[in-house]
Structure formats: structure tokens, C-alpha cells
Motif scaffolding. Structure first.
Motif, mmCIF file in Angstrom:
data_model
loop_
_atom_site.group_PDB
_atom_site.id
_atom_site.type_symbol
_atom_site.label_atom_id
_atom_site.label_comp_id
_atom_site.label_asym_id
_atom_site.label_seq_id
_atom_site.Cartn_x
_atom_site.Cartn_y
_atom_site.Cartn_z
ATOM 1 N N PHE A 156 72.895 20.875 66.898
ATOM 2 C CA PHE A 156 72.594 22.133 66.195
ATOM 3 C C PHE A 156 71.995 23.151 67.158
ATOM 4 O O PHE A 156 71.249 22.793 68.074
ATOM 5 N N ASN A 157 72.323 24.405 66.930
ATOM 6 C CA ASN A 157 71.740 25.489 67.716
ATOM 7 C C ASN A 157 71.696 26.754 66.876
ATOM 8 O O ASN A 157 72.660 27.085 66.187
ATOM 9 N N VAL A 158 70.564 27.444 66.932
ATOM 10 C CA VAL A 158 70.397 28.688 66.167
ATOM 11 C C VAL A 158 70.383 29.876 67.122
ATOM 12 O O VAL A 158 69.775 29.814 68.189
ATOM 13 N N PHE A 159 71.061 30.932 66.736
ATOM 14 C CA PHE A 159 70.986 32.173 67.502
ATOM 15 C C PHE A 159 70.654 33.314 66.550
ATOM 16 O O PHE A 159 70.959 33.268 65.354
ATOM 17 N N ILE A 160 70.004 34.326 67.085
ATOM 18 C CA ILE A 160 69.727 35.543 66.324
ATOM 19 C C ILE A 160 70.125 36.721 67.199
ATOM 20 O O ILE A 160 70.337 36.570 68.403
ATOM 21 N N THR A 213 67.021 18.594 60.706
ATOM 22 C CA THR A 213 65.608 18.776 60.360
ATOM 23 C C THR A 213 64.871 19.592 61.423
ATOM 24 O O THR A 213 63.755 20.052 61.184
ATOM 25 N N GLU A 214 65.481 19.782 62.601
ATOM 26 C CA GLU A 214 64.849 20.529 63.690
ATOM 27 C C GLU A 214 65.470 21.905 63.895
ATOM 28 O O GLU A 214 65.236 22.555 64.906
ATOM 29 N N ILE A 215 66.261 22.334 62.927
ATOM 30 C CA ILE A 215 66.919 23.642 63.049
ATOM 31 C C ILE A 215 65.900 24.766 63.172
ATOM 32 O O ILE A 215 66.070 25.705 63.951
ATOM 33 N N ASN A 216 64.806 24.676 62.407
ATOM 34 C CA ASN A 216 63.786 25.726 62.459
ATOM 35 C C ASN A 216 63.160 25.844 63.847
ATOM 36 O O ASN A 216 62.807 26.938 64.287
#
Length: 485
Positions: free
Chosen positions: A166-170, A239-242
Motif C-alpha cells: 500500500f502507498n498513499v499520495f496526496i 492497517t498502516e495506510i494512515n
């Protein structure tokens, strides 16, 4: 407006339907006609159709076959069948396929309008349900990213429990091509924040660190301008996305905080480095109290500014360090803040740009220089102050200090008052308050432990003095400061 397709193998019936339907009154648009099911099917594949009015029995492909084929392919078009009296069995099959209703030929205009109205209402109802569902999923997606719960349905719907990357970008973008590109990626989900222009929050699944790095580099080559992306850490569990999101936010804040303005950029932090940065140890900070005594004040201030400008410090820690350095300088020179301490905390908390940090320290230098130029302590007062600085934890009495210096206590008290503007007890209390301030900022000791450490036998008295000095309790002071970090 809803688009309508008319289907019948008899030209006269098609022509009659066109005349019977009050298109403008029902906000309908005739987009096409077809003479059999195959022709209608080909039309629907290439055009947007909301309502179909179709005969049941036609050559090449019947209305029933046509409707069955559309349903199997997931088309949500609303169908109204036209039938003869002898075609009841076909009608039942058509209704079973989800037809809105059927009309017996020759068609009655009132029945036709009523049935079309029913179809329109069903379309509107489904649109509302779809919009509501989309809003729910978008909210759950946002909850998943922000880590505030209420994302169970989204997790199950997207089978996130079985995915390990998982990886989040803004970021922001004014490039429509960029959004078109994202829409084509099966493993990328994103939402646009309606509160900000083209602000997006995205989630990438199923990519390891190396693949992510290649992906973002490719993205940078494809969109060198008008795309600002800040990618957080790679995480192995949903669960670690945040945690990934929080790092992306820090990267974005740093970009604007340090004025790193350019036409386009992609910042990556895939290895948790930012999370490891935490400046709770002041040993390496350029504290005035630990600086070389031979240095000029200007050079000491400049050391503070350069330390912050030359280190890759996240903005929240910059504010933390700024207040820590300010507190140390005020304590070292025994200065009271020009403004209330609460306002000073709020001012540091509101720092949004590195240039504002420089302004704070330049103002500090000006204030210190002004006070130093006004001070002219006698040797006796200097010695008394040295004793306070060394033994402030003890139960200090003016009489005992006067005896140690071999002078009259009344004379010493008057001299201190004249030169510092404070009585001995006021000066001692002020110095202890600054020490308390430093301990509240830098240590994890309890308020009661700090009271004892700085020489107060009564914690109640310490609380009262602190609140009078800072217009807030020690606990409130600590909480306000911790909010900076």
C-alpha cells in the motif's frame, strides 16, 4: 435530460411514437431509431441511452433477445415493451428481465406518457441511490486514509485484507490528462477534495517499493508541469495506510514551508525516514545557554537560523525547535517575552514559512540587544544573580545571600530592585519560572516533580505562580507546546 431510443420494425409505428411523446415536457431527447434488435444493440454499444421503447417481435433479433443481451452486459437502460394481445408469454419474460412496463398496441398516448414518467422516476431514484452510494464509499475511503475508522465496508468491497502493498499520495494538479491517466490505472483509487482546487488523495495497491519508485519516476516524466505529488511510505498492511498518509502530508507541508516552488514535482519517502525524525534531544541544538561565550549575539542567533535552514527538519519540528530555542534564550538572558507567552506559543504554532522563522529570531536578537544595552549590573548584583542561577533549587533567602557576600540584606535588596527592576523574591521566582518552562518543554517529568526540582516545597504555590506568570496552568502550557510537535 434522458436519451430515448425507439425500436420497431414498422416505420409507421416509429413515426407515430415520435409524435405521441411530448419530448420537451418530459425533458426527453430522441437520440435514435432502430428497426430490429440487432440494430438497436449496435446503437446502444456506441451511444448513451437511458430509455428504450421497443417492440417485442422483430426480425434478426427480438426485443426480448435484445433486452436479455443488454442485461447480461450490465447495461442499466430502462425498457418499455410494445406488444400485441397474443404476445402475453413474451411480455411475462420481458417483465422478468426488468422491463419498466409494457404497452399494448395501438399505444394510448396517456399510458405512454405515464409509463415514460415511471421510467424517468426510476432513473432518478437509481441516480440518487448511486450518488449516495458513491458518497458513502468516498467517505469510507477517506476514513481509511485518515485512520478514523468506519471503513469496514470499503475494506471488504476492495478485498484489502488480501493485499500486502500500500502507498498513499496526496497533491494537486491542473492537468486533465493526469486525472485521465489515474482513471485508467486499475490499482489506483483517489478522491478529489471539494474544499480545495484539484486537491487529491490517492491510494496505490499491489506495488512494492522498487515498483513504486519506478512508477513515480515515470509519472514525473509524463507530467513535468502542473502536477504536485507527495508520496508517503510504503506499507505492507491496510492497517498502516494512515501512516503512509501522514508522511505524505509532512512532505507536502515541507514543500510549501521551505518555498520549494517549481512548475511540477514528485516527492517520495518510501522508507519511513520522516517517521524516525523526532527532535526530543536538545544536545545538538545551538542553544544560547551552551554557546561559546566569546561569540557575538548576532552570530549566536545566526547559528540558530542556519541550523533550521540547513537541516531537513519537518515543519512541525521546526516549530518545536523554534520555541525550544526561544525559551532557552529568554531564560539565559532572564528576559520576559515581549508578548504573553500564550500569544508567543500561538505565533510559533502559526508559522507557515521558513522566512517567518528568521523573522522570529531576528526579533529575538533585537529584544536581547536592547535589554543588554540597558543593563549595567554592579559586581554585587552580578554575584547575587550568580548565586540564584546556581542554587535556585534551594530555599534561598536574601538574608543568607547578603551574609555570604558580607553586605547588609536591606542594602542588597534595594540594589537588586534598582538594577533589575524586581525585588529579590520576584527575580528568584521569575528565574524559577523560566526553569520550569524549560523542564515542561524538554522533559517528561510530572508537574509536581518539576515544582520540587526548581525549589518549591508547595506545589500549590508553584501552580499559582506559574498561572500568574503565563496565564495558564503548567499542564495547559505543556499541552499547547506538545501540539506543535
Amino acid at each position: 435530460m434522458n436519451n430515448v431510443l425507439l425500436v420497431d420494425d414498422e416505420y409507421m409505428i416509429l413515426s407515430g411514437l415520435e409524435r405521441l411523446i411530448p419530448w420537451d415536457d418530459l425533458n426527453l431527447k430522441l437520440v435514435g431509431t432502430a428497426s430490429n434488435g440487432q440494430e438497436a444493440y449496435d446503437f446502444v454499444k456506441d451511444n448513451e441511452v437511458d430509455i428504450i421503447v421497443s417492440d417485442i417481435t422483430m426480425p434478426l433479433m427480438s426485443g426480448i433477445e435484445f433486452s436479455r443481451k443488454l442485461k447480461s452486459e450490465g447495461h442499466s437502460v430502462k425498457t418499455i415493451f410494445l406488444s400485441g394481445y397474443q404476445e402475453f408469454e413474451f411480455v411475462k419474460e420481458g417483465m422478468a428481465l426488468g422491463a419498466v412496463d409494457y404497452l399494448v398496441k395501438p399505444v394510448d398516448s396517456k399510458e405512454l406518457v405515464a409509463t415514460l414518467t415511471k421510467a424517468i422516476e426510476l432513473i432518478e431514484e437509481e441516480k440518487e441511490q448511486s450518488t449516495y452510494k458513491e458518497m458513502q464509499l468516498a467517505q469510507q475511503f477517506k476514513s481509511l486514509i485518515l485512520g478514523d475508522g468506519n471503513a469496514e465496508e470499503y475494506i471488504k468491497a476492495n478485498n484489502l485484507e488480501s493485499i500486502s502493498d500500500f502507498n498513499v499520495f496526496i497533491g494537486t494538479s491542473t492537468s486533465e490528462a493526469f486525472f485521465d491517466y489515474l482513471d485508467k490505472q486499475a490499482n489506483i483509487s483517489y478522491i478529489e477534495d471539494p474544499g480545495q482546487d484539484k486537491m487529491i488523495i490517492g491510494l496505490i495497491t499491489g506495488m512494492g517499493k522498487e515498483e513504486l519508485s519506478l512508477f513515480y519516476n515515470r509519472l514525473a516524466d509524463m507530467f513535468p508541469k502542473d502536477v504536485f505529488i507527495f508520496a508517503g511510505t510504503w506499507q505492507g498492511s491496510y492497517t498502516e495506510i494512515n501512516a503512509s498518509y501522514c508522511v505524505a502530508v509532512k512532505l507536502q507541508e515541507s514543500y510549501y514551508f521551505y518555498n520549494l516552488v517549481q512548475e511540477g514535482c514528485i516527492w517520495l519517502e518510501l522508507n519511513n525516514h520522516l517517521e524516525e525524525l523526532y527532535y526530543d534531544n536538545s544536545e545538538d541544538l545551538p542553544l544560547i545557554s551552551k554557546s561559546d561565550t566569546s561569540k557575538r549575539l548576532h552570530d549566536k542567533i545566526e547559528d540558530m537560523i542556519l541550523y533550521i535552514e540547513r537541516n531537513p527538519i519537518p515543519p512541525n519540528h521546526v516549530r518545536y525547535i523554534t520555541l525550544l530555542l526561544l525559551s532557552d534564550a529568554l531564560t539565559f538572558y532572564n528576559l520576559s517575552p515581549v508578548e504573553s507567552y500564550q500569544k508567543q506559543i500561538e505565533r510559533v504554532k502559526d508559522i507557515k514559512n521558513i522566512s517567518e522563522v528568521r523573522e522570529v529570531f531576528e526579533e529575538l536578537e533585537s529584544n536581547i540587544s536592547e535589554v543588554i544595552s540597558e543593563r549595567s549590573y554592579s559586581e554585587l548584583t552580578k554575584k547575587a544573580i550568580e548565586i540564584v542561577n546556581k542554587d535556585y533549587q534551594k530555599d534561598l533567602l536574601l538574608k543568607e545571600i547578603a551574609e555570604e557576600l558580607f553586605v547588609n540584606s536591606m542594602y542588597l535588596g534595594q540594589l537588586i530592585k534598582k538594577e533589575t527592576g524586581q525585588t529579590f523574591s520576584q527575580y528568584l521566582n521569575s528565574y524559577r519560572m523560566k526553569k520550569a518552562e524549560t523542564l515542561l518543554l524538554k522533559s517528561t517529568k510530572t508537574v509536581n516533580e518539576i515544582a520540587t526540582d526548581i525549589g518549591y516545597s508547595s506545589t500549590g504555590y508553584f501552580h499559582r505562580n506559574f498561572k500568574e506568570t503565563y496565564n495558564m496552568t503548567p499542564r495547559e502550557f505543556r499541552e499547547k507546546f506538545q501540539a506543535l510537535g
